[in-house]
Design an enzyme around this catalytic site. Structure first.
Site, short mmCIF file in Angstrom:
data_model
loop_
_atom_site.label_atom_id
_atom_site.label_comp_id
_atom_site.label_asym_id
_atom_site.label_seq_id
_atom_site.Cartn_x
_atom_site.Cartn_y
_atom_site.Cartn_z
N SER A 124 0.84 -1.20 0.00
CA SER A 124 0.00 0.00 0.00
C SER A 124 0.87 1.24 0.00
O SER A 124 1.96 1.26 0.60
CB SER A 124 -0.86 -0.02 1.27
N TYR A 148 -1.62 -0.97 10.60
CA TYR A 148 -1.86 -1.56 9.28
C TYR A 148 -0.67 -1.30 8.34
O TYR A 148 -0.13 -2.20 7.71
CB TYR A 148 -3.15 -0.98 8.67
N LYS A 152 2.23 -3.93 6.60
CA LYS A 152 2.56 -4.03 5.17
C LYS A 152 4.06 -3.84 4.96
O LYS A 152 4.68 -4.56 4.17
CB LYS A 152 1.78 -2.97 4.38
P1 NAD Z 1 -10.82 -7.40 0.87
O1 NAD Z 1 -11.05 -7.42 2.33
O2 NAD Z 1 -11.98 -7.21 -0.03
O3 NAD Z 1 -10.06 -8.73 0.42
C1 NAD Z 1 -9.24 -9.48 1.29
C2 NAD Z 1 -9.69 -10.92 1.22
O4 NAD Z 1 -8.86 -11.70 2.10
C3 NAD Z 1 -11.14 -11.10 1.70
O5 NAD Z 1 -11.84 -11.89 0.75
C4 NAD Z 1 -11.02 -11.82 3.04
O6 NAD Z 1 -12.11 -12.68 3.30
C5 NAD Z 1 -9.71 -12.57 2.85
N1 NAD Z 1 -8.98 -12.85 4.10
C6 NAD Z 1 -8.79 -12.02 5.15
N2 NAD Z 1 -8.08 -12.64 6.11
C7 NAD Z 1 -7.83 -13.89 5.65
C8 NAD Z 1 -7.14 -15.00 6.20
N3 NAD Z 1 -6.59 -14.96 7.42
N4 NAD Z 1 -7.07 -16.14 5.47
C9 NAD Z 1 -7.65 -16.21 4.24
N5 NAD Z 1 -8.31 -15.18 3.68
C10 NAD Z 1 -8.39 -14.03 4.38
O7 NAD Z 1 -9.70 -6.29 0.58
P2 NAD Z 1 -9.17 -5.70 -0.79
O8 NAD Z 1 -9.55 -4.27 -0.84
O9 NAD Z 1 -9.51 -6.59 -1.91
O10 NAD Z 1 -7.62 -5.75 -0.50
C11 NAD Z 1 -6.80 -6.82 -0.89
C12 NAD Z 1 -5.39 -6.60 -0.38
O11 NAD Z 1 -4.91 -5.36 -0.87
C13 NAD Z 1 -5.28 -6.53 1.14
O12 NAD Z 1 -4.09 -7.18 1.52
C14 NAD Z 1 -5.20 -5.05 1.42
O13 NAD Z 1 -4.48 -4.78 2.60
C15 NAD Z 1 -4.43 -4.56 0.20
N6 NAD Z 1 -4.69 -3.15 -0.12
C16 NAD Z 1 -5.97 -2.72 -0.26
C17 NAD Z 1 -6.22 -1.37 -0.51
C18 NAD Z 1 -7.63 -0.86 -0.61
O14 NAD Z 1 -7.83 0.34 -0.42
N7 NAD Z 1 -8.62 -1.66 -0.92
C19 NAD Z 1 -5.14 -0.48 -0.65
C20 NAD Z 1 -3.84 -0.96 -0.51
C21 NAD Z 1 -3.63 -2.31 -0.24
C1 WQD Z 2 -9.71 9.42 0.98
C2 WQD Z 2 -9.96 10.90 1.29
C3 WQD Z 2 -10.29 11.33 3.62
C4 WQD Z 2 -14.05 9.11 4.00
C5 WQD Z 2 -7.01 4.39 3.04
C6 WQD Z 2 -5.90 3.66 3.76
C7 WQD Z 2 -4.90 3.15 2.77
C8 WQD Z 2 -5.57 2.31 1.70
C9 WQD Z 2 -6.64 3.10 1.03
C10 WQD Z 2 -5.92 0.01 2.44
C11 WQD Z 2 -9.22 11.40 2.54
C12 WQD Z 2 -11.54 11.64 2.85
C13 WQD Z 2 -12.89 9.69 3.51
C14 WQD Z 2 -15.13 9.94 4.40
C15 WQD Z 2 -13.82 11.88 3.79
N1 WQD Z 2 -6.25 1.20 2.26
N2 WQD Z 2 -12.78 11.04 3.41
N3 WQD Z 2 -14.96 11.29 4.27
O1 WQD Z 2 -7.32 7.42 3.81
O2 WQD Z 2 -6.36 7.80 1.50
O3 WQD Z 2 -6.45 5.53 2.40
O4 WQD Z 2 -7.57 3.55 2.03
O5 WQD Z 2 -5.00 -0.60 2.14
O6 WQD Z 2 -3.97 2.39 3.47
O7 WQD Z 2 -5.29 4.54 4.67
O8 WQD Z 2 -8.57 6.61 1.74
O9 WQD Z 2 -10.90 6.59 1.01
O10 WQD Z 2 -10.39 6.60 3.48
O11 WQD Z 2 -9.96 8.66 2.15
O12 WQD Z 2 -13.73 13.09 3.70
O13 WQD Z 2 -16.16 9.47 4.86
O14 WQD Z 2 -11.35 11.07 1.57
O15 WQD Z 2 -10.10 12.25 4.67
O16 WQD Z 2 -8.86 12.72 2.30
P1 WQD Z 2 -7.15 6.96 2.45
P2 WQD Z 2 -10.04 7.05 2.13
#
Ligand code: NAD
Ligand code: WQD
Length: 337
Positions: A124, A148, A152
């Site tokens: 991330s 978190y 990562k």
């Molecule tokens: P998500 O929660 O939709 O997908 C994660 C999946 O992993 C889910 O289906 C969940 O059931 C499964 N899971 C969780 N714990 C598990 C375990 N112990 N064993 C097996 N399965 C398990 O999330 P996503 O948005 O698809 O994110 C996928 C990956 O990308 C995650 O590692 C997340 O940290 C990373 N990521 C997401 C974002 C974002 O904003 N969505 C941003 C950066 C990184």
């Molecule tokens: C985006 C913008 C908020 C919600 C997070 C995690 C990051 C990654 C992606 C997992 C910011 C604003 C948000 C609301 C708002 N996740 N906001 N009202 O914080 O950039 O990133 O998600 O891996 O690790 O930190 O994303 O979508 O939460 O926020 O005003 O109800 O929207 O303040 O400026 P963020 P976000």
């Protein structure tokens, strides 16, 4: 390739399955459904012609992992499984380190038993922390500000050391910016279980009438309109980056991080306006205090992914908001509806 997809029933994993199958990869999913619905794979299967084998299980369970590895014998793993709620990670740090860090160690052990040497990891942009300069390139200092984010970064270090110690190993680390949007079919998309933490799903739930108004977390940032700016990336572009990463992993040894973003950033107010245009109605919003831990602005330098993975984002902001609205309006209650 035969690709094991951990967390393949999740938001990003489900979109990636479709891209993998479209490129002829054979896929197997391992998910414990802690944050996903079994309906996801039913829909992914109906959208593709490919076969998906799937196992319900936890990445922390070695017996399950060993059985899946022995059965499927993957050539590569795409590792999405993990926990992702920043706020919750502060309340339950050990749970986050257990799933995200110990779970990955377990996975690497199980891969070694079947001589699987390629992993693509979901990292991330949050590993960078407070920007020293923008856009972030991959050399930017890493200083995550949440449990978190630290989980990562720990995994990034583990993968780097793992790859250095194994001749054949390749770890492709994808640092996602802010994934949004949904598949063009509107059959799969993001389906948060509780109140959405993230901006786009929250706006979508306001638009569909499930929530009254968006709360804007601060309009006094040092940005053009005072609201936070982020680099939003369409989930289908992100899914394509995983296919490119597999190909890269096959050809390169060692560990390498890549930013996966568009290189453009939009403010909260930009996102509200773009979504209002997509859904044809205003999005009620009220301004409140800043959310703890938020930074003002962030943006990717995605040049490395372009040069070395041959990947670049194709979808623009309108694609992101329109596809989110199509998914949300056709599935107002998500997969359970
Ligand atoms: P998500 O929660 O939709 O997908 C994660 C999946 O992993 C889910 O289906 C969940 O059931 C499964 N899971 C969780 N714990 C598990 C375990 N112990 N064993 C097996 N399965 C398990 O999330 P996503 O948005 O698809 O994110 C996928 C990956 O990308 C995650 O590692 C997340 O940290 C990373 N990521 C997401 C974002 C974002 O904003 N969505 C941003 C950066 C990184
Ligand atoms: C985006 C913008 C908020 C919600 C997070 C995690 C990051 C990654 C992606 C997992 C910011 C604003 C948000 C609301 C708002 N996740 N906001 N009202 O914080 O950039 O990133 O998600 O891996 O690790 O930190 O994303 O979508 O939460 O926020 O005003 O109800 O929207 O303040 O400026 P963020 P976000």
């Amino acid at each position: 390739m035969r690709v094991l997809v951990t967390g393949g029933a999740g938001y990003i994993g489900s979109h990636t399955l479709l891209e993998l199958m479209a490129q002829g990869h054979e896929v197997c999913v391992l998910d414990n459904y802690s944050n996903a619905s079994p309906e996801v794979l039913t829909r992914v299967r109906s959208l593709s012609n490919g076969q998906i084998s799937d196992h319900t299980g936890d990445i922390r369970d070695s017996a399950t992992l060993d059985a899946v590895m022995a059965d499927f014998r993957p050539e590569a793993v795409i590792h999405f499984a993990g926990l992702k709620a920043v706020g919750e990670s502060t309340e339950k740090p050990l749970y986050y380190y257990d799933v995200n860090v110990a779970g990955t160690l377990n996975l690497l052990d199980a891969m070694a038993k079947v001589d699987c040497n390629i992993i693509v990891f979901s990292s991330s942009a949050t590993v960078y922390g407070e920007p020293v300069y923008l856009p972030y390139d991959e050399a930017h200092p890493t200083n995550p500000t949440s449990v978190y984010g630290r989980s990562k970064l720990m995994v990034e270090h583990i993968l780097t050391d793992w790859a250095a110690a194994r001749d054949q190993a390749s770890a492709v680390i994808l640092r996602y910016f802010n994934p949004v949007g949904a598949h063009e079919s509107a059959r799969i998309g993001e389906d948060p279980r509780d109140i959405p933490n993230n901006l786009m799903p929250f706006i979508a739930q306001v638009a569909v009438g499930k929530r009254e108004a968006l709360t804007i977390f601060g309009d006094d940032y040092d940005t053009p309109d005072g609201t936070g700016q982020r680099d939003y990336i369409h989930v289908v572009d992100l899914a394509r980056a995983h296919v490119a990463a597999l190909d890269y992993g096959k050809r390169h040894k060692g560990a390498r991080p890549f930013n996966i973003g568009t290189g453009q950033s939009y403010s909260v107010r930009d996102m509200i306006a773009a979504f209002a245009k997509a859904c044809g109605k205003p999005i009620p919003a009220k301004v409140a205090a800043r959310r703890a831990g938020d930074i003002a602005a962030m943006q990717a330098d995605a040049q490395r992914a372009k040069d070395e993975l041959g990947w670049a984002a194709r979808h623009d902001l309108d694609d992101m908001t329109q596809s989110t609205w199509a998914w949300q309006s056709k599935n107002p209650d998500g997969y359970e509806g």
